[in-house]
Every structure is written in C-alpha cells, then in structure tokens.
Enzyme design. Structure first.
Site, short mmCIF file in Angstrom:
data_model
loop_
_atom_site.label_atom_id
_atom_site.label_comp_id
_atom_site.label_asym_id
_atom_site.label_seq_id
_atom_site.Cartn_x
_atom_site.Cartn_y
_atom_site.Cartn_z
N TYR A 1 0.86 -1.18 0.00
CA TYR A 1 0.00 0.00 0.00
C TYR A 1 0.89 1.23 0.00
CZ TYR A 1 -3.37 3.50 1.70
OH TYR A 1 -4.16 4.62 1.83
N ASP B 1 9.41 3.05 -0.44
CA ASP B 1 8.35 3.68 0.34
C ASP B 1 8.57 3.30 1.80
OD1 ASP B 1 6.16 4.65 1.59
OD2 ASP B 1 4.67 3.66 0.31
N LYS C 1 4.33 8.98 8.76
CA LYS C 1 4.15 8.38 10.09
C LYS C 1 5.16 8.88 11.13
CE LYS C 1 1.19 4.80 8.37
NZ LYS C 1 1.24 4.21 7.04
C1 LIG Z 1 0.51 4.69 5.71
C2 LIG Z 1 1.24 4.47 4.44
C3 LIG Z 1 1.10 5.33 3.34
C4 LIG Z 1 0.10 6.45 3.31
O1 LIG Z 1 0.36 7.42 4.26
P1 LIG Z 1 -0.85 8.42 4.71
O2 LIG Z 1 -0.17 9.38 5.63
O3 LIG Z 1 -1.87 7.54 5.36
O4 LIG Z 1 -1.36 9.05 3.48
C5 LIG Z 1 1.92 5.14 2.25
N1 LIG Z 1 2.82 4.14 2.21
C6 LIG Z 1 2.96 3.28 3.24
C7 LIG Z 1 3.98 2.19 3.16
C8 LIG Z 1 2.16 3.40 4.37
O5 LIG Z 1 2.29 2.52 5.38
#
Ligand SMILES: *Cc1c(COP(=O)(O)O)cnc(C)c1O
Length: 430
Positions: free
Chosen positions: A144, A239, A267
């Site tokens: 994701y 990511d 995060k």
């Molecule tokens: C949480 C997450 C996102 C999205 O971040 P948001 O701040 O919720 O938009 C993208 N990539 C990864 C790997 C994530 O865990």
C-alpha cells in the site's frame, strides 16, 4: 465488553461521516463489532470514552514511536503553537528538519516536506515519470502506498478488507499505467522488465510489507529489485512511510544496504502530526518546483507544529538508537511473536509471525507468509476472535490481520508480560 458510550458515539458518527470514520480501517470492518472511541493516550496506553485502558499496538498506525503525549513532544508543540501555527513563509525549523533527515538517511540528499504519506508517494511518482520520461510504474501485490489513483491497484489491507481490488473512480487509463507483480518474486519482476522495461519509470516498494501484515523481504530480494530497476533505467523508490525511523534509525534501506533513488517518508517523521516527505538524489530532486518544472505544493507543508513534533521525535530517536533502542524493540516484537506461536502450538491452531525493529505481524496461517497470496489465505475469523479476546484483556492490536502491529519506546517489561498473559488467555478461550 460493555462499551455503551463508544456504541452511541459510533451511531452518531455514522449519520454524518462515511462509515462513521475518517479512514476505513478504523471502522473494524475486518474484525466486526464497534470501534472503541479514544478519549486520551498516555505513553504505551490508550483510554477509551467508556473508561477502558488498552496497551496500544496501533500507535496511530505506527506514527507514535514515542507513545502518546510524550512530555517532550507536547512541550515542543506548546512552544511552537504559542508562536503561531502556520506562516506560509519559510522557517528555520523546516531547514533543521531537512538537515536532520538528510543526515539520518544518506540516500536522501534533498528533501521536500508534505502533509501525508499519500502526498509523498504521489509526488515521488510524478517526479519519477518526469525524470525518466516513461509512463508506467511497478508496484507489488499487497503493498500500500497511499490512495493516489495510480497506486490503488492491488493495494493491500484497507482495500482488501473492503473487498475492493481496484477502487471505482480510478480511471482505467490510470490503472493501466500501474503494473503489479508478486512480492518476494524476482523472476516475475525480471520477466516484467523484459516485456515492458522501456516504459517503466519506477519501481516502488515497501521494503518490509507492512500493509499485508508484516512480510519480510527474503535474503537478497530488495537488492535484486534495486539491481533490476537500475539495469533497465527505472528509478528505485523505497516507500518507507511505515519503515522509516521504525525498523532502524536509517530505515529499512540502512538495514538492507539499499541506495534508493527516491524515498518516501511519513508516520514517525511527524511525531503524531500529519506529515510526509519525499527526497533522494539531488539531480532528481532538482526537477521539483520552483527549482525545476515538476509542480508540487502545499499550503500547510512544513508547518511549524508538524516540524516541532517531528524534529523532537527524531532527535529523541537518534539518541535512543545509540543506546540500542531498535534492538530492544525487535527483541520485544520477537518475544510477542514467540508467545503467539507457542500458544498456537499448544492449542493446535496454525499460526505464524514475524518481527523487525518496531513492527511485527501475527497470522492465523501455517506459514511461511511471503506474499499477498499467503497473507490473504490466513484465517480471518480466527483473527477476529483473537482480536476481540485481546481487547477484553486490555490489549489493542490493529483491527486487521493484514496490518502490522507497532511497538513504542515506552513498551517495556511490564507491557511485554501483560501482552504474553493476554495471548495465553485469548488462546485458552478461542
Ligand atoms: C501509511 C502508508 C502510506 C500512506 O500514508 P498516509 O499518511 O496515510 O497518506 C503510504 N505508504 C505506506 C507504506 C504506508 O504505510
């Protein structure tokens, strides 16, 4: 469990918000029942509006590596707020943040702050397409990367839980530019590059797949992905929105010896406030406006509250990392996984788990869980029952088996013991 206030609050919320929530996984779709409404948090614990206390493994989806309301983070926020919450003009705090990020993550030479992980990945892809002049991106099934149109394809937990493999509203033409292959399968990626290499702008990957549980890369896999991307002139994007400052101070890339062209963060970098960032090689980042032609902007990007909370969290982390924080978090996660697998063995239920740095995964599956197909084959009913038993014993896990669980620096011996006891009790009544 009696939770009349949360039940009433959820009914009220559902009348005015889609599903009663502002982000889908919060609605407990994968485990059933009513989500508890938070009243406050303190350290490793969350308190709901019915007066229950939970040991928190959600931690705002991994953002709170220093737990709830850490005194130093709160102090930094108070001081920043008193001076004004947003200026729309540059501040030195933003440069301090950029300097700290570039020093902690050496592959990032230049960085741009944004307001969420979604913005970070969306912007990184735009930049990769601009830099290479190619239209397609490769992602891995079950990873994701936020909810930008082109990334809502085989996107893991939240989407899988809802049973929406591709979201309506994403134009077919956009989805077609996203190519997917299974995680932990280099042959599939090599084959894709052989067919479509000329069109591929970037490969984006969660170096530890935390949005389908906590699926670790097999030895040599991440290096292999990086090599394939390089060989075909595509950018390699890590990511690290979840893994950054969580599996190690320098992120998963430091742990697995990677040198990505671009990295996305979120995060932990915001210390509990809405923040994301993307950065990487100077030559690529030079294309970002106003230095270059790739447009990307944000009214509140780099605002002083977010920078204050993020900087304080990262500085605390840098000190604690030198004292072995990440090793301690990983031992904690391993101990939880051991308690889980032990208990499963005792009652004859197939289980599997994994732990790395400050995150871990628990599966009702015989294992190994190495990709999305394995993760999805895990027993959802069992997890739902286990999840609710754990809640009754005062432990809040993420409300889906396909979501990693998170540990804070404030999870100590007492919290480990509480968790082990809860696991034993939960299995005894599964
Ligand atoms: C949480 C997450 C996102 C999205 O971040 P948001 O701040 O919720 O938009 C993208 N990539 C990864 C790997 C994530 O865990």
């Amino acid at each position: 469990m009696e939770m009349p206030r949360s039940q009433a609050a959820f009914e009220r919320a559902k009348r005015v918000m889609p599903g009663g929530v502002n982000s889908p996984v919060r609605a407990f779709g994968a485990v059933g029942g009513t989500p508890f409404f938070a009243e406050r948090g303190e350290g490793a614990y969350l308190y709901d509006i019915d007066g229950h206390r939970y040991l928190d493994y959600i931690l705002s989806w991994g953002s709170l590596i220093w737990g709830h309301a850490h005194p130093e983070v709160v102090r930094a926020l108070r001081e920043a707020a008193a001076k004004g919450t947003s200026f729309g003009t540059p501040t030195e705090l933003e440069t301090e943040m950029a300097e700290l990020v570039t020093s902690l993550v050496p592959s990032i030479e230049v960085v741009r702050m944004v307001n969420s992980g979604t913005e970070a990945t969306m912007s990184a892809l735009r930049l990769a397409r601009a830099y290479t002049g190619r239209p397609c991106v490769v992602k891995f099934e079950g990873c994701y990367h936020g909810h930008a149109d082109s990334l809502l394809v085989k996107a893991g937990s939240g989407v899988a839980t809802l049973g929406l493999p591709d979201s309506p509203g994403v134009p077919a033409a956009t989805a077609e530019t996203t190519l997917t292959v299974p995680y932990n399968n280099l042959d599939a990626l090599a084959e894709l590059f052989t067919r479509r290499g000329e069109q591929i702008a970037a490969v984006i990957i969660e170096p530890v797949a935390g949005n389908m549980g906590c699926v670790l890369p097999e030895p040599g896999y991440l290096q292999g992905v990086q090599d394939l991307a390089r060989r075909h002139g595509a950018l390699f994007i890590c990511d690290e929105v979840m893994t950054g400052f969580r599996v190690a101070l320098g992120g998963a890339q430091s742990r697995w010896g990677l040198d990505p062209d671009l990295t996305t963060l979120g995060k932990v970098i915001g210390g509990g406030l809405p923040v994301g960032a993307y950065g990487g090689r100077r030559e690529i980042m030079a294309l970002v406006a106003p230095e270059g032609p790739v447009y990307q902007a944000g009214t509140l990007s780099g605002n002083p509250l977010a920078m204050a909370a993020g900087l304080t969290s990262l500085r605390l982390l840098a000190n604690a990392a030198a004292d072995g924080l990440f090793e301690r978090l990983e031992r904690f996660g391993q101990a939880v996984v051991e308690a889980f697998t032990e208990a499963g063995r005792r009652v004859g239920v197939p289980v599997w788990g994994s732990a790395v740095g400050g995150m871990f995964g628990l599966f009702f599956h015989a294992g190994p869980v190495r990709d999305y197909q394995d993760a999805r084959a895990a027993d959802k009913e069992m997890y739902a029952r286990f999840f609710h038993r754990m809640l009754e014993h005062g432990v809040a896990l993420t409300p889906s088996q396909l979501e990693a669980k998170f540990i804070s620096a404030l999870h100590g011996e007492a919290e480990l013991a509480l968790t082990q006891e809860a696991i034993d009790a939960a299995f005894a009544s599964l």
